[in-house]
Structures are given as structure tokens and as C-alpha cells.
Write a protein that holds these residues in place. Structure first.
Motif, PDB file in Angstrom:
ATOM      1  N   GLY A  33       0.820  -1.212   0.000  1.00 57.08           N
ATOM      2  CA  GLY A  33       0.000   0.000   0.000  1.00 57.08           C
ATOM      3  C   GLY A  33       0.848   1.254   0.000  1.00 57.08           C
ATOM      4  N   LEU A  34       1.905   1.265   0.804  1.00 56.30           N
ATOM      5  CA  LEU A  34       2.800   2.426   0.830  1.00 56.30           C
ATOM      6  C   LEU A  34       3.513   2.623  -0.502  1.00 56.30           C
ATOM      7  N   ILE A  35       3.951   1.540  -1.101  1.00 55.87           N
ATOM      8  CA  ILE A  35       4.635   1.639  -2.394  1.00 55.87           C
ATOM      9  C   ILE A  35       3.687   2.181  -3.455  1.00 55.87           C
ATOM     10  N   ALA A  39       4.137   5.648  -5.491  1.00 50.40           N
ATOM     11  CA  ALA A  39       4.135   5.608  -6.957  1.00 50.40           C
ATOM     12  C   ALA A  39       3.081   6.560  -7.517  1.00 50.40           C
ATOM     13  N   GLY A  40       1.927   6.623  -6.884  1.00 57.11           N
ATOM     14  CA  GLY A  40       0.886   7.546  -7.335  1.00 57.11           C
ATOM     15  C   GLY A  40       1.304   8.994  -7.179  1.00 57.11           C
ATOM     16  N   ILE A  41       1.951   9.320  -6.075  1.00 57.70           N
ATOM     17  CA  ILE A  41       2.429  10.691  -5.862  1.00 57.70           C
ATOM     18  C   ILE A  41       3.493  11.042  -6.903  1.00 57.70           C
ATOM     19  N   MET A  42       4.395  10.111  -7.147  1.00 57.37           N
ATOM     20  CA  MET A  42       5.438  10.378  -8.138  1.00 57.37           C
ATOM     21  C   MET A  42       4.846  10.553  -9.534  1.00 57.37           C
ATOM     22  N   ALA A  43       3.852   9.757  -9.878  1.00 56.32           N
ATOM     23  CA  ALA A  43       3.198   9.893 -11.184  1.00 56.32           C
ATOM     24  C   ALA A  43       2.503  11.243 -11.292  1.00 56.32           C
ATOM     25  N   ALA A  44       1.866  11.682 -10.217  1.00 59.30           N
ATOM     26  CA  ALA A  44       1.197  12.981 -10.231  1.00 59.30           C
ATOM     27  C   ALA A  44       2.210  14.107 -10.398  1.00 59.30           C
ATOM     28  N   VAL A  45       3.345  14.010  -9.730  1.00 59.98           N
ATOM     29  CA  VAL A  45       4.380  15.044  -9.850  1.00 59.98           C
ATOM     30  C   VAL A  45       4.910  15.090 -11.279  1.00 59.98           C
ATOM     31  N   VAL A  60       7.094  18.799  -4.622  1.00 60.83           N
ATOM     32  CA  VAL A  60       8.337  18.178  -4.142  1.00 60.83           C
ATOM     33  C   VAL A  60       8.815  18.872  -2.870  1.00 60.83           C
ATOM     34  N   GLY A  61       8.723  20.199  -2.838  1.00 60.27           N
ATOM     35  CA  GLY A  61       9.121  20.944  -1.637  1.00 60.27           C
ATOM     36  C   GLY A  61       8.276  20.594  -0.426  1.00 60.27           C
ATOM     37  N   LYS A  62       6.955  20.475  -0.626  1.00 60.12           N
ATOM     38  CA  LYS A  62       6.061  20.116   0.487  1.00 60.12           C
ATOM     39  C   LYS A  62       6.362  18.703   0.985  1.00 60.12           C
ATOM     40  N   LEU A  63       6.619  17.777   0.062  1.00 64.41           N
ATOM     41  CA  LEU A  63       6.952  16.404   0.469  1.00 64.41           C
ATOM     42  C   LEU A  63       8.254  16.375   1.271  1.00 64.41           C
ATOM     43  N   LYS A  64       9.245  17.125   0.818  1.00 63.16           N
ATOM     44  CA  LYS A  64      10.522  17.168   1.541  1.00 63.16           C
ATOM     45  C   LYS A  64      10.329  17.772   2.928  1.00 63.16           C
ATOM     46  N   ASP A  65       9.527  18.835   3.018  1.00 61.61           N
ATOM     47  CA  ASP A  65       9.256  19.454   4.317  1.00 61.61           C
ATOM     48  C   ASP A  65       8.552  18.477   5.256  1.00 61.61           C
TER      49      ASP A  65
END
Length: 78
Positions: A33-35, A39-45, A60-65
Motif C-alpha cells: 500500500g505504501l509503495i 508511486a501515485g504521488i510520483m506519477a502525479a508530480v 516536491v518541496g512540500k513532500l521534503k518538508d
């Protein structure tokens, strides 16, 4: 006859609980589920990068924060 019925009932309930309460493979399901979520977040980005560079950088900045802020105490509103 009542004792036999009670014994059978007890054994069947115990067998049912043993089958239902098993957690074998639960961690695998959670990791999958986490993977899929990542993967969905990366596809959206990647999809949003083509429509505008600022949007991809913002996500990407919000995810890093969020990742860097894990374990920090919550910020108080005031």
C-alpha cells in the motif's frame, strides 16, 4: 448430550478464532500500500511537471518538508 454440544461449540469457536485472528502477511500488505501511494504521488508530480514547473517544485518541496518534519513537535496555532 449437552456436554457434547458445548464441547463441539467450544472447539469450533476456537478453530474459527485461530483462522480469523491470523496476521500472517499483514506487513506485506501495508508495504505494498505504501509503495502504491508513493508511486501515485510520483506519477502525479511527473504529470504536473509538464503543465507547469512551479507546481512540481511546490509538491516536491512540500513532500521534503513533511519528511524532514517527522518527529518534530506540532506547531501551535496562535
Amino acid at each position: 448430550m449437552g456436554c457434547a454440544h458445548a464441547t463441539v461449540h467450544h472447539e469450533l469457536r476456537r478453530a474459527h478464532r485461530a483462522l480469523v485472528d491470523r496476521e500472517d502477511g499483514q506487513g506485506t500488505v501495508e508495504y505494498i500500500g505504501l509503495i502504491l501511494l508513493i508511486a501515485g504521488i510520483m506519477a502525479a508530480v511527473v504529470a504536473m511537471k509538464s503543465s507547469g514547473p512551479d507546481f512540481g517544485k511546490t509538491i516536491v518541496g512540500k513532500l521534503k518538508d513533511s519528511i524532514d518534519g517527522v518527529g518534530d513537535p506540532p506547531k501551535g496555532k496562535g
